[in-house]
Design an enzyme around this catalytic site. Structure first.
Site, PDB file in Angstrom:
ATOM      1  NE  ARG A 187      -7.098   4.207   5.784  1.00 16.91           N
ATOM      2  CZ  ARG A 187      -6.210   4.808   6.569  1.00 16.91           C
ATOM      3  NH1 ARG A 187      -6.443   4.940   7.846  1.00 16.91           N
ATOM      4  NH2 ARG A 187      -5.095   5.286   6.069  1.00 16.91           N
ATOM      5  CB  CYS A 211      -4.153   6.455  11.210  1.00 14.50           C
ATOM      6  SG  CYS A 211      -4.655   4.977  10.358  1.00 14.50           S
ATOM      7  CE  LYS A 244      -1.718   1.746   3.971  1.00 10.45           C
ATOM      8  NZ  LYS A 244      -1.452   3.195   4.103  1.00 10.45           N
ATOM      9  CG  ASN A 245       2.616   2.624   3.553  1.00  8.85           C
ATOM     10  OD1 ASN A 245       1.415   2.864   3.418  1.00  8.85           O
ATOM     11  ND2 ASN A 245       3.202   2.528   4.737  1.00  8.85           N
TER      12      ASN A 245
HETATM   13  C1  UD1 Z   1       4.403   6.904   6.339  1.00  7.82           C
HETATM   14  C2  UD1 Z   1       3.574   5.653   6.171  1.00  7.82           C
HETATM   15  C3  UD1 Z   1       3.059   5.176   7.523  1.00  7.82           C
HETATM   16  C4  UD1 Z   1       4.221   4.987   8.494  1.00  7.82           C
HETATM   17  C5  UD1 Z   1       5.097   6.230   8.548  1.00  7.82           C
HETATM   18  C6  UD1 Z   1       6.360   6.036   9.363  1.00  7.82           C
HETATM   19  C7  UD1 Z   1       2.584   5.816   3.976  1.00  7.82           C
HETATM   20  C8  UD1 Z   1       1.369   6.012   3.147  1.00  7.82           C
HETATM   21  N1  UD1 Z   1       2.448   5.936   5.306  1.00  7.82           N
HETATM   22  O1  UD1 Z   1       3.561   7.903   6.898  1.00  7.82           O
HETATM   23  O2  UD1 Z   1       2.376   3.940   7.319  1.00  7.82           O
HETATM   24  O3  UD1 Z   1       3.719   4.735   9.781  1.00  7.82           O
HETATM   25  O4  UD1 Z   1       5.493   6.624   7.211  1.00  7.82           O
HETATM   26  O5  UD1 Z   1       7.096   4.981   8.875  1.00  7.82           O
HETATM   27  O6  UD1 Z   1       3.659   5.553   3.458  1.00  7.82           O
HETATM   28  N2  UD1 Z   1       6.401  14.687  10.709  1.00  7.82           N
HETATM   29  C9  UD1 Z   1       6.565  16.001  11.065  1.00  7.82           C
HETATM   30  N3  UD1 Z   1       6.393  16.952  10.092  1.00  7.82           N
HETATM   31  C10 UD1 Z   1       6.086  16.640   8.805  1.00  7.82           C
HETATM   32  C11 UD1 Z   1       5.948  15.275   8.451  1.00  7.82           C
HETATM   33  C12 UD1 Z   1       6.100  14.325   9.428  1.00  7.82           C
HETATM   34  O7  UD1 Z   1       6.838  16.321  12.216  1.00  7.82           O
HETATM   35  O8  UD1 Z   1       5.947  17.549   7.981  1.00  7.82           O
HETATM   36  C13 UD1 Z   1       6.560  13.662  11.757  1.00  7.82           C
HETATM   37  C14 UD1 Z   1       5.317  12.806  11.961  1.00  7.82           C
HETATM   38  O9  UD1 Z   1       4.405  13.424  12.810  1.00  7.82           O
HETATM   39  C15 UD1 Z   1       5.917  11.560  12.565  1.00  7.82           C
HETATM   40  C16 UD1 Z   1       7.253  11.438  11.856  1.00  7.82           C
HETATM   41  O10 UD1 Z   1       7.533  12.742  11.327  1.00  7.82           O
HETATM   42  O11 UD1 Z   1       6.141  11.748  13.939  1.00  7.82           O
HETATM   43  C17 UD1 Z   1       7.294  10.440  10.729  1.00  7.82           C
HETATM   44  O12 UD1 Z   1       6.217  10.678   9.859  1.00  7.82           O
HETATM   45  P1  UD1 Z   1       6.297  10.337   8.301  1.00  7.82           P
HETATM   46  O13 UD1 Z   1       7.501   9.528   8.029  1.00  7.82           O
HETATM   47  O14 UD1 Z   1       6.117  11.612   7.560  1.00  7.82           O
HETATM   48  O15 UD1 Z   1       5.003   9.441   8.132  1.00  7.82           O
HETATM   49  P2  UD1 Z   1       4.008   9.416   6.905  1.00  7.82           P
HETATM   50  O16 UD1 Z   1       4.766   9.708   5.656  1.00  7.82           O
HETATM   51  O17 UD1 Z   1       2.792  10.192   7.220  1.00  7.82           O
END
Ligand code: UD1
Length: 430
Positions: A409, A126, A22-23
Site C-alpha cells: 500500500r 489501517c 503517497k500521502n
Molecule cells: C494522515 C496520514 C497518516 C498519518 C496521519 C498523522 C495520509 C493519507 N495519511 O492520516 O499516514 O499517520 O495523517 O500524521 O496522509 N481525528 C479526529 N477527528 C477527525 C479526524 C482525525 O479525532 O475528524 C484524529 C485521528 O483519530 C488522529 C488524529 O486526529 O488521532 C490525527 O489524524 P489525521 O491527522 O486526521 O490523520 P489522517 O489524515 O487520517
C-alpha cells in the site's frame, strides 16, 4: 499470499532513490475533482493505495491516463499521470471502495464544493485507532453544508449557491481535515480562515497545487491558512514531493544495520525532527546535493526518547520504525505516541525477534538488546510492517514477514531498493 523472506546481518551500502510521497499523491489526485480541466501529476508512486484511489476517482467520472517514461528517465522515476474530471458523473463514494482506504473519504470536500452534494461512505484504512471524521464534518458545516449520516454514509449538501467561506478553528490538528477543507474552501464564496491547520509538507504540496490551479491561498506552510474562494479552478502540472516517511524508514534501516546509504532526492527539511533524533542515536546524517546520507560505523546505538507530534514534530508514521531501531540500543528508551491511541500493534511482533518492550497506555518502554534473532512475523498495518522488515535486516538469521499487502500500500519496490544495497531480501509468492 505473498511473503517477504530475508536474512539479516548485512550492512546497507549504496544509493536508494526516494519515491513520490503517497500521502501527497493521494490528496493531489483528489484535487483533480475540483476542475473540468486536466491535472497532470509527476512522480506519482506505483502503490496499491494509488491504484485504489484511481478506482474511486474513475467511479466519479475522472479519466485517468498514465504516460510513458520520458527519454533519459530511469525506471526509478515515478509515473506521470493525467486526471481529467470533465464531468462528475456520480457524487457517491461507495462503501466497497472507501472502506479499503481512509483517505478516499477526502473526496467529500471537492465533490461538495464543485457539485454541491456528496454521499460518501464512512472510511476504513489501517486499524490504528478509531479515526473519526468529526473534524471534517465540523469544518464542512462551518462552510454552510448540511450533513446527515444515514446507513453508514455521510450525506452532505451545500446551501443554494454553494459553500460559503468561514473562520474555522480546528480543535485538534488533522491532516485529512486540513486537506479536505482547503479544497472545499478554494471553491467557496468569500474568505475561509483555517486555524490550527496541519502544516505537513504534503499539505504544502497540495496548497501549492491548488494555487497553480488558480486558488488564492496565503499562509502556506503555517498553522493558519487563508483561502479566498474563486468561481472555478483550471488545470495544472504539479510534482509530487519525495516521500519523507520512506526516507525516514531507510534512514532508520541504515542506522540499525550499519553501513552508508545516500537517500537520493530526499529533502532534509521535510523530516528534520526525525533526522535530529537519528543523529542523537549515533548515526551520522548529512544533507548533500543529491539527497541525505546516513552512515553508521558499527558503534553502539544510543537510546533516545521520542514523542510523536504533528509536523514539524516527530512523525507518528515513523514511530514503529524508530521502535525497531531502539530494540537494539545500548540502554532504555521511551516512545510516547500522541497522535493515535492504538498504534503499538507492532510491539507483539517485535517481541518475536526477542525485543524487550512494555507498553503502558500511550507510553512504550524499550530495553535495548545487543542482538535480535530472525523470526516469523505478521504485518499488521502499513508502517508497522516495515518496522518488521527493518528489524529483520538487523536480526541474526532468517525472517519471514507475512501479510505484506500492507507494505504494498505504501512502499514502492521495497525489496528491490534494499537488495540493491546489499540486503538479502526477496518476495515469495503464494
Ligand atoms: C494522515 C496520514 C497518516 C498519518 C496521519 C498523522 C495520509 C493519507 N495519511 O492520516 O499516514 O499517520 O495523517 O500524521 O496522509 N481525528 C479526529 N477527528 C477527525 C479526524 C482525525 O479525532 O475528524 C484524529 C485521528 O483519530 C488522529 C488524529 O486526529 O488521532 C490525527 O489524524 P489525521 O491527522 O486526521 O490523520 P489522517 O489524515 O487520517
Amino acid at each position: 499470499m505473498d511473503r517477504i523472506r530475508l536474512v539479516g546481518g548485512n550492512e546497507l551500502h549504496g544509493e536508494i532513490p526516494i519515491s513520490g510521497a503517497k500521502n501527497a499523491a493521494l490528496p493531489l489526485m483528489i484535487a483533480s475533482l475540483l476542475t473540468d480541466e486536466p491535472l497532470v501529476l509527476q512522480n506519482v508512486p506505483r502503490l496499491a493505495d494509488v491504484k485504489q484511489l484511481e478506482r474511486i476517482l474513475e467511479n466519479h467520472g475522472v479519466d485517468i491516463a498514465v504516460h510513458g517514461r520520458r527519454r533519459g528517465e530511469d525506471e526509478g522515476v515515478g509515473q506521470r499521470m493525467t486526471f481529467h474530471a470533465a464531468d462528475i458523473v456520480d457524487t457517491t463514494a461507495p462503501y466497497e471502495l472507501v472502506s479499503k482506504m481512509r483517505a478516499s473519504f477526502w473526496v467529500i470536500g471537492p465533490l461538495l464544493a464543485r457539485c454541491h452534494e456528496a454521499r460518501v461512505s464512512l472510511p476504513g484504512g489501517c486499524a490504528i485507532g478509531t479515526r473519526p471524521v468529526d473534524l471534517f464534518l465540523f469544518g464542512l458545516k462551518a462552510l454552510g453544508a448540511e450533513i446527515d449520516i444515514d446507513g453508514g454514509y455521510v450525506l452532505a449538501k451545500a446551501p443554494k449557491g454553494g459553500l460559503v467561506g468561514a473562520r474555522i478553528t480546528f480543535p485538534k490538528v488533522s491532516v485529512g481535515a486540513t486537506h479536505t477543507l482547503l479544497m472545499a474552501a478554494s471553491l467557496a464564496k468569500g474568505t475561509t480562515i483555517l486555524e490550527n491547520a496541519a502544516q505537513e509538507p504534503e499539505i504544502t504540496n497540495v496548497a501549492e497545487c491548488l494555487v497553480a490551479m488558480g486558488a488564492k491561498i496565503t499562509g502556506i506552510g503555517t498553522r493558519t491558512l487563508t483561502i479566498e474562494g474563486v468561481d472555478r479552478l483550471h488545470g495544472a502540472t504539479v510534482d509530487v514531493i519525495p516521500d519523507r516517511i520512506e526516507t525516514g524508514t531507510f534512514a532508520m534501516a541504515a542506522a540499525m544495520t550499519g553501513g552508508n546509504v545516500l537517500l537520493k532526492g530526499a529533502h532534509a527539511e521535510h523530516l528534520k525532527a526525525a533526522l535530529d533524533i537519528l543523529s542523537q542515536t549515533g548515526a551520522d546524517v548529512t544533507s548533500e546535493e543529491g539527497g541525505i546520507r546516513v552512515y553508521r560505523n558499527g558503534n553502539g546505538i544510543q537510546p533516545v526518547d521520542v514523542d510523536t507530534d504533528p509536523f514539524p514534530g516527530f512523525p507518528t508514521d515513523l514511530q514503529a520504525q524508530f521502535m525497531a531501531l531502539m530494540t537494539m540500543s545500548t540502554g532504555t528508551s521511551r516512545i510516547r505516541e500522541t497522535i493515535f491511541e492504538n498504534r503499538y500493534m507492532h510491539v507483539a511482533e517485535l517481541a518475536r525477534f526477542g525485543a524487550d518492550i512494555s507498553v503502558d497506555g500511550q507510553l512504550a518502554t524499550i530495553r535495548g538488546k545487543p542482538q535480535l534473532r530472525g523470526a516469523q512475523v505478521m504485518a499488521t498495518d502499513l508502517r508497522a510492517s516495515v518496522s518488521l522488515v527493518i528489524a529483520g535486516l538487523a536480526a541474526r538469521g532468517e525472517t519471514t514477514v507475512n501479510r505484506i499487502y500492507h507494505l504494498d500500500r505504501g512502499f514502492e519496490r521495497l525489496e528491490e531498493k534494499l537488495s540493491r544495497c546489499g540486503a538479502e531480501i526477496e518476495r515469495v509468492s503464494g
